[in-house]
Design a protein around this motif. Sequence first.
Motif, PDB file in Angstrom:
ATOM      1  N   MET A   1      18.207  -2.838  12.661  1.00 48.66           N
ATOM      2  CA  MET A   1      19.000  -1.789  13.265  1.00 48.66           C
ATOM      3  C   MET A   1      19.969  -1.203  12.234  1.00 48.66           C
ATOM      4  N   LEU A   2      20.585  -2.068  11.420  1.00 48.08           N
ATOM      5  CA  LEU A   2      21.466  -1.573  10.369  1.00 48.08           C
ATOM      6  C   LEU A   2      20.693  -0.693   9.395  1.00 48.08           C
ATOM      7  N   SER A   3      19.474  -1.068   9.086  1.00 45.49           N
ATOM      8  CA  SER A   3      18.649  -0.277   8.170  1.00 45.49           C
ATOM      9  C   SER A   3      18.377   1.109   8.750  1.00 45.49           C
ATOM     10  N   ALA A   4      18.113   1.168  10.036  1.00 48.17           N
ATOM     11  CA  ALA A   4      17.858   2.458  10.686  1.00 48.17           C
ATOM     12  C   ALA A   4      19.113   3.331  10.658  1.00 48.17           C
ATOM     13  N   LEU A   5      20.273   2.725  10.887  1.00 50.92           N
ATOM     14  CA  LEU A   5      21.519   3.485  10.841  1.00 50.92           C
ATOM     15  C   LEU A   5      21.818   3.975   9.427  1.00 50.92           C
ATOM     16  N   THR A  46      17.798   3.127  24.455  1.00 49.46           N
ATOM     17  CA  THR A  46      17.990   1.698  24.211  1.00 49.46           C
ATOM     18  C   THR A  46      18.621   1.480  22.843  1.00 49.46           C
ATOM     19  N   PHE A  47      18.182   2.272  21.852  1.00 42.99           N
ATOM     20  CA  PHE A  47      18.735   2.166  20.504  1.00 42.99           C
ATOM     21  C   PHE A  47      20.240   2.468  20.526  1.00 42.99           C
ATOM     22  N   THR A  48      20.640   3.491  21.263  1.00 44.35           N
ATOM     23  CA  THR A  48      22.054   3.864  21.350  1.00 44.35           C
ATOM     24  C   THR A  48      22.880   2.746  21.979  1.00 44.35           C
ATOM     25  N   LYS A  49      22.380   2.175  23.058  1.00 43.94           N
ATOM     26  CA  LYS A  49      23.104   1.081  23.724  1.00 43.94           C
ATOM     27  C   LYS A  49      23.223  -0.128  22.798  1.00 43.94           C
ATOM     28  N   ASN A  50      22.138  -0.449  22.092  1.00 49.73           N
ATOM     29  CA  ASN A  50      22.182  -1.592  21.175  1.00 49.73           C
ATOM     30  C   ASN A  50      23.058  -1.306  19.959  1.00 49.73           C
ATOM     31  N   ARG A  51      23.129  -0.052  19.518  1.00 48.79           N
ATOM     32  CA  ARG A  51      24.022   0.310  18.405  1.00 48.79           C
ATOM     33  C   ARG A  51      25.467   0.045  18.798  1.00 48.79           C
TER      34      ARG A  51
END
Length: 145
Positions: A1-5, A46-51
């Motif tokens: 997730m950090l990599s995607a951000l 889901t990505f936004t909530k997990n971010r």
Amino acid sequence: MLSALLLQVFYGIRSERQLMEQLDYNHLYRWFVGLSPDDPVWDPTTFTKNRERLQNGDVFTKFMTRLLNHPQVKPLLSDEHFSVDGTLIEAWASQKSFRPKDGSGDDDDGANFHGQKRKNDTHASTSDPDSRLYRKAAGREAKLC
């Protein structure tokens, strides 16, 4: 997730929905975040909530602390000022709005500007007066930024 951000920041991807679209077809991005070509891409909601959960957790805090204290990053940080290279931000103005300051081009709609010499000291945008023509590199086109 950090990599995607990080991808989102590095490549100026404006939204998490666009990030997911990029991850859907860009194999380099998939590799960077650890997805195989056959893996499904995350749902943007889901990505936004997990971010948000990630940003409130210890992993994100440790990552940012280590990044901001890195010897090559620390000299770039300051509490006193904030600077941005504004030439990289494209203006919300079209080339048609870039008209002569003396008003000599008021009789046309600005659509036929090919072959004209247009400079910041002689022309200005009618829709965004703060925009200027900038060229990012030699041989590249000038854009309103």
